[in-house]
Write a protein that holds these residues in place. Structure first.
Motif, PDB file in Angstrom:
ATOM      1  N   MET A   1       0.836  -1.193   0.000  1.00  0.00           N
ATOM      2  CA  MET A   1       0.000   0.000   0.000  1.00  0.00           C
ATOM      3  C   MET A   1       0.877   1.251   0.000  1.00  0.00           C
ATOM      4  O   MET A   1       1.870   1.327   0.727  1.00  0.00           O
ATOM      5  CB  MET A   1      -0.900   0.006   1.241  1.00  0.00           C
ATOM      6  CG  MET A   1      -1.849   1.198   1.290  1.00  0.00           C
ATOM      7  SD  MET A   1      -2.978   1.164   2.724  1.00  0.00           S
ATOM      8  CE  MET A   1      -1.847   1.605   4.052  1.00  0.00           C
ATOM      9  N   LEU A   2       0.491   2.217  -0.829  1.00  0.00           N
ATOM     10  CA  LEU A   2       1.219   3.476  -0.864  1.00  0.00           C
ATOM     11  C   LEU A   2       1.048   4.195   0.464  1.00  0.00           C
ATOM     12  O   LEU A   2      -0.067   4.382   0.943  1.00  0.00           O
ATOM     13  CB  LEU A   2       0.683   4.356  -2.001  1.00  0.00           C
ATOM     14  CG  LEU A   2       1.346   5.719  -2.180  1.00  0.00           C
ATOM     15  CD1 LEU A   2       2.801   5.534  -2.602  1.00  0.00           C
ATOM     16  CD2 LEU A   2       0.593   6.552  -3.204  1.00  0.00           C
ATOM     17  N   THR A   3       2.154   4.576   1.089  1.00  0.00           N
ATOM     18  CA  THR A   3       2.077   5.226   2.402  1.00  0.00           C
ATOM     19  C   THR A   3       2.719   6.600   2.414  1.00  0.00           C
ATOM     20  O   THR A   3       2.616   7.316   3.401  1.00  0.00           O
ATOM     21  CB  THR A   3       2.769   4.361   3.474  1.00  0.00           C
ATOM     22  OG1 THR A   3       4.155   4.182   3.117  1.00  0.00           O
ATOM     23  CG2 THR A   3       2.094   3.003   3.596  1.00  0.00           C
ATOM     24  N   ARG A   4       3.381   6.981   1.344  1.00  0.00           N
ATOM     25  CA  ARG A   4       4.100   8.253   1.330  1.00  0.00           C
ATOM     26  C   ARG A   4       3.230   9.347   0.719  1.00  0.00           C
ATOM     27  O   ARG A   4       2.708   9.194  -0.389  1.00  0.00           O
ATOM     28  CB  ARG A   4       5.405   8.118   0.543  1.00  0.00           C
ATOM     29  CG  ARG A   4       6.230   9.405   0.499  1.00  0.00           C
ATOM     30  CD  ARG A   4       7.613   9.154  -0.045  1.00  0.00           C
ATOM     31  NE  ARG A   4       8.389   8.289   0.843  1.00  0.00           N
ATOM     32  CZ  ARG A   4       9.638   7.911   0.593  1.00  0.00           C
ATOM     33  NH1 ARG A   4      10.237   8.300  -0.525  1.00  0.00           N
ATOM     34  NH2 ARG A   4      10.276   7.135   1.442  1.00  0.00           N
ATOM     35  N   GLU A   5       3.102  10.430   1.436  1.00  0.00           N
ATOM     36  CA  GLU A   5       2.325  11.562   0.943  1.00  0.00           C
ATOM     37  C   GLU A   5       3.102  12.322  -0.132  1.00  0.00           C
ATOM     38  O   GLU A   5       4.337  12.353  -0.128  1.00  0.00           O
ATOM     39  CB  GLU A   5       1.995  12.509   2.090  1.00  0.00           C
ATOM     40  CG  GLU A   5       1.093  11.901   3.162  1.00  0.00           C
ATOM     41  CD  GLU A   5       1.121  12.705   4.443  1.00  0.00           C
ATOM     42  OE1 GLU A   5       0.157  13.441   4.697  1.00  0.00           O
ATOM     43  OE2 GLU A   5       2.125  12.604   5.181  1.00  0.00           O
ATOM     44  N   THR A   6       2.365  12.934  -1.041  1.00  0.00           N
ATOM     45  CA  THR A   6       2.946  13.703  -2.128  1.00  0.00           C
ATOM     46  C   THR A   6       2.762  15.190  -1.857  1.00  0.00           C
ATOM     47  O   THR A   6       1.641  15.629  -1.584  1.00  0.00           O
ATOM     48  CB  THR A   6       2.266  13.353  -3.463  1.00  0.00           C
ATOM     49  OG1 THR A   6       2.429  11.959  -3.715  1.00  0.00           O
ATOM     50  CG2 THR A   6       2.864  14.158  -4.609  1.00  0.00           C
ATOM     51  N   PRO A   7       3.841  15.992  -1.930  1.00  0.00           N
ATOM     52  CA  PRO A   7       3.674  17.443  -1.768  1.00  0.00           C
ATOM     53  C   PRO A   7       2.845  18.012  -2.913  1.00  0.00           C
ATOM     54  O   PRO A   7       3.070  17.680  -4.086  1.00  0.00           O
ATOM     55  CB  PRO A   7       5.111  17.978  -1.814  1.00  0.00           C
ATOM     56  CG  PRO A   7       5.978  16.800  -1.484  1.00  0.00           C
ATOM     57  CD  PRO A   7       5.261  15.609  -2.042  1.00  0.00           C
ATOM     58  N   VAL A   8       1.871  18.828  -2.583  1.00  0.00           N
ATOM     59  CA  VAL A   8       1.038  19.488  -3.588  1.00  0.00           C
ATOM     60  C   VAL A   8       0.878  20.952  -3.203  1.00  0.00           C
ATOM     61  O   VAL A   8       1.116  21.339  -2.061  1.00  0.00           O
ATOM     62  CB  VAL A   8      -0.349  18.821  -3.732  1.00  0.00           C
ATOM     63  CG1 VAL A   8      -0.218  17.399  -4.230  1.00  0.00           C
ATOM     64  CG2 VAL A   8      -1.122  18.863  -2.414  1.00  0.00           C
ATOM     65  N   GLU A   9       0.493  21.753  -4.170  1.00  0.00           N
ATOM     66  CA  GLU A   9       0.238  23.170  -3.940  1.00  0.00           C
ATOM     67  C   GLU A   9      -1.224  23.447  -4.284  1.00  0.00           C
ATOM     68  O   GLU A   9      -1.695  23.085  -5.356  1.00  0.00           O
ATOM     69  CB  GLU A   9       1.158  24.026  -4.813  1.00  0.00           C
ATOM     70  CG  GLU A   9       1.099  25.504  -4.520  1.00  0.00           C
ATOM     71  CD  GLU A   9       2.103  26.278  -5.357  1.00  0.00           C
ATOM     72  OE1 GLU A   9       1.722  26.739  -6.462  1.00  0.00           O
ATOM     73  OE2 GLU A   9       3.265  26.428  -4.902  1.00  0.00           O
ATOM     74  N   ILE A  10      -1.915  24.075  -3.350  1.00  0.00           N
ATOM     75  CA  ILE A  10      -3.336  24.368  -3.519  1.00  0.00           C
ATOM     76  C   ILE A  10      -3.512  25.870  -3.675  1.00  0.00           C
ATOM     77  O   ILE A  10      -2.887  26.660  -2.941  1.00  0.00           O
ATOM     78  CB  ILE A  10      -4.135  23.855  -2.298  1.00  0.00           C
ATOM     79  CG1 ILE A  10      -4.073  22.327  -2.250  1.00  0.00           C
ATOM     80  CG2 ILE A  10      -5.577  24.343  -2.332  1.00  0.00           C
ATOM     81  CD1 ILE A  10      -4.618  21.736  -0.972  1.00  0.00           C
ATOM     82  N   ALA A  11      -4.337  26.274  -4.599  1.00  0.00           N
ATOM     83  CA  ALA A  11      -4.624  27.696  -4.791  1.00  0.00           C
ATOM     84  C   ALA A  11      -5.510  28.179  -3.644  1.00  0.00           C
ATOM     85  O   ALA A  11      -6.692  27.829  -3.566  1.00  0.00           O
ATOM     86  CB  ALA A  11      -5.311  27.926  -6.129  1.00  0.00           C
ATOM     87  N   GLY A  12      -4.921  28.957  -2.731  1.00  0.00           N
ATOM     88  CA  GLY A  12      -5.665  29.468  -1.596  1.00  0.00           C
ATOM     89  C   GLY A  12      -6.187  30.866  -1.832  1.00  0.00           C
ATOM     90  O   GLY A  12      -5.857  31.509  -2.839  1.00  0.00           O
ATOM     91  N   PRO A  13      -6.997  31.394  -0.919  1.00  0.00           N
ATOM     92  CA  PRO A  13      -7.601  32.717  -1.080  1.00  0.00           C
ATOM     93  C   PRO A  13      -6.583  33.855  -1.145  1.00  0.00           C
ATOM     94  O   PRO A  13      -6.847  34.882  -1.768  1.00  0.00           O
ATOM     95  CB  PRO A  13      -8.486  32.852   0.161  1.00  0.00           C
ATOM     96  CG  PRO A  13      -8.695  31.459   0.658  1.00  0.00           C
ATOM     97  CD  PRO A  13      -7.464  30.715   0.300  1.00  0.00           C
ATOM     98  N   VAL A  14      -5.415  33.674  -0.491  1.00  0.00           N
ATOM     99  CA  VAL A  14      -4.405  34.742  -0.489  1.00  0.00           C
ATOM    100  C   VAL A  14      -3.087  34.252  -1.088  1.00  0.00           C
ATOM    101  O   VAL A  14      -2.046  34.879  -0.894  1.00  0.00           O
ATOM    102  CB  VAL A  14      -4.181  35.296   0.936  1.00  0.00           C
ATOM    103  CG1 VAL A  14      -5.435  35.971   1.451  1.00  0.00           C
ATOM    104  CG2 VAL A  14      -3.725  34.205   1.897  1.00  0.00           C
ATOM    105  N   GLY A  15      -3.124  33.135  -1.818  1.00  0.00           N
ATOM    106  CA  GLY A  15      -1.914  32.601  -2.429  1.00  0.00           C
ATOM    107  C   GLY A  15      -1.809  31.106  -2.216  1.00  0.00           C
ATOM    108  O   GLY A  15      -2.680  30.484  -1.586  1.00  0.00           O
TER     109      GLY A  15
END
Length: 211
Positions: free
Chosen positions: A1-15
């Motif tokens: 089972m995949l257990t490692r999280e992947t870094p992602v960037e989310i478009a937030g309200p202020v960046g």
């Protein structure tokens, strides 16, 4: 089972918001995790949040945790209120866009309990049907009249009995006054940060995330 999280960037309200996403190979649900008070050093890497993430992962949920504005690599400055809920809403919409059909469980620790609760009310008002809301040692004193709790999903409140940050009696009184159905689980001989008690926390949360 995949257990490692992947870094992602989310478009937030202020960046952009810094986040970690784990896509379960055959998820039966989604988990969005909200971290404690940034002013007191809270980040998405907090050990209680990490325990909740691993518990959700092991229960077969895809998980997303993120840093509020001004934390880590997330843009902006601390708002200590509405802004962090706005950030959480952006994270929830990102998670929903990637997974159109899976139910979302919200989990929040300390200040994150306030954020998750407020987010739940907003999502429900937008037509979202939540799987569950889990508030761990939540900062309920931050909830205002306009911060409506979600009403349709199961609610679990987990409170350490020797919490040195949030007065346990405050949580008990809030629970007693709460008119919507919920469960209050008390953890004996346990402080706010669950030192030495993380296995007990996992044991309480895990069955509530299973099918």
């Amino acid at each position: 089972m995949l257990t490692r999280e992947t870094p992602v960037e989310i478009a937030g309200p202020v960046g952009p918001l810094e986040a970690l996403y784990l896509e379960s190979p055959a998820p039966h649900g989604l988990a969005l995790l909200c971290h404690p008070n940034p002013v007191q050093g809270g980040t998405m890497m907090n050990k209680v949040v990490s325990t909740l993430q691993r518990t959700a992962r092991d229960a077969g949920l895809s998980t997303l945790r993120f840093n509020y504005r001004g934390v880590g690599a997330s843009a902006g400055n601390h708002d200590m209120g509405t802004g962090e809920v706005d950030d959480a809403l952006a994270a929830a919409h990102w998670l929903r866009a990637r997974n159109p059909d899976l139910p979302i469980t919200l989990l929040g620790f300390s200040f994150g309990g306030f954020v998750a609760a407020s987010l739940g009310g907003r999502l429900e008002a937008q037509g979202e049907t939540l799987a569950r809301l889990i508030m761990v040692a939540p900062a309920v004193m931050r909830l205002r009249d306009e911060d409506a709790l979600p009403l349709a999903c199961p609610l679990t409140v987990i409170q350490p009995e020797t919490d040195e940050v949030i007065d346990p009696q405050l949580i008990y009184d809030w629970s007693n006054a709460l008119t919507r159905p919920h469960e209050l689980l008390k953890v004996a001989e346990c402080g706010h940060f669950f030192h030495g008690k993380l296995p007990e926390l996992k044991e309480l949360v895990a069955p509530r995330l299973s099918n």
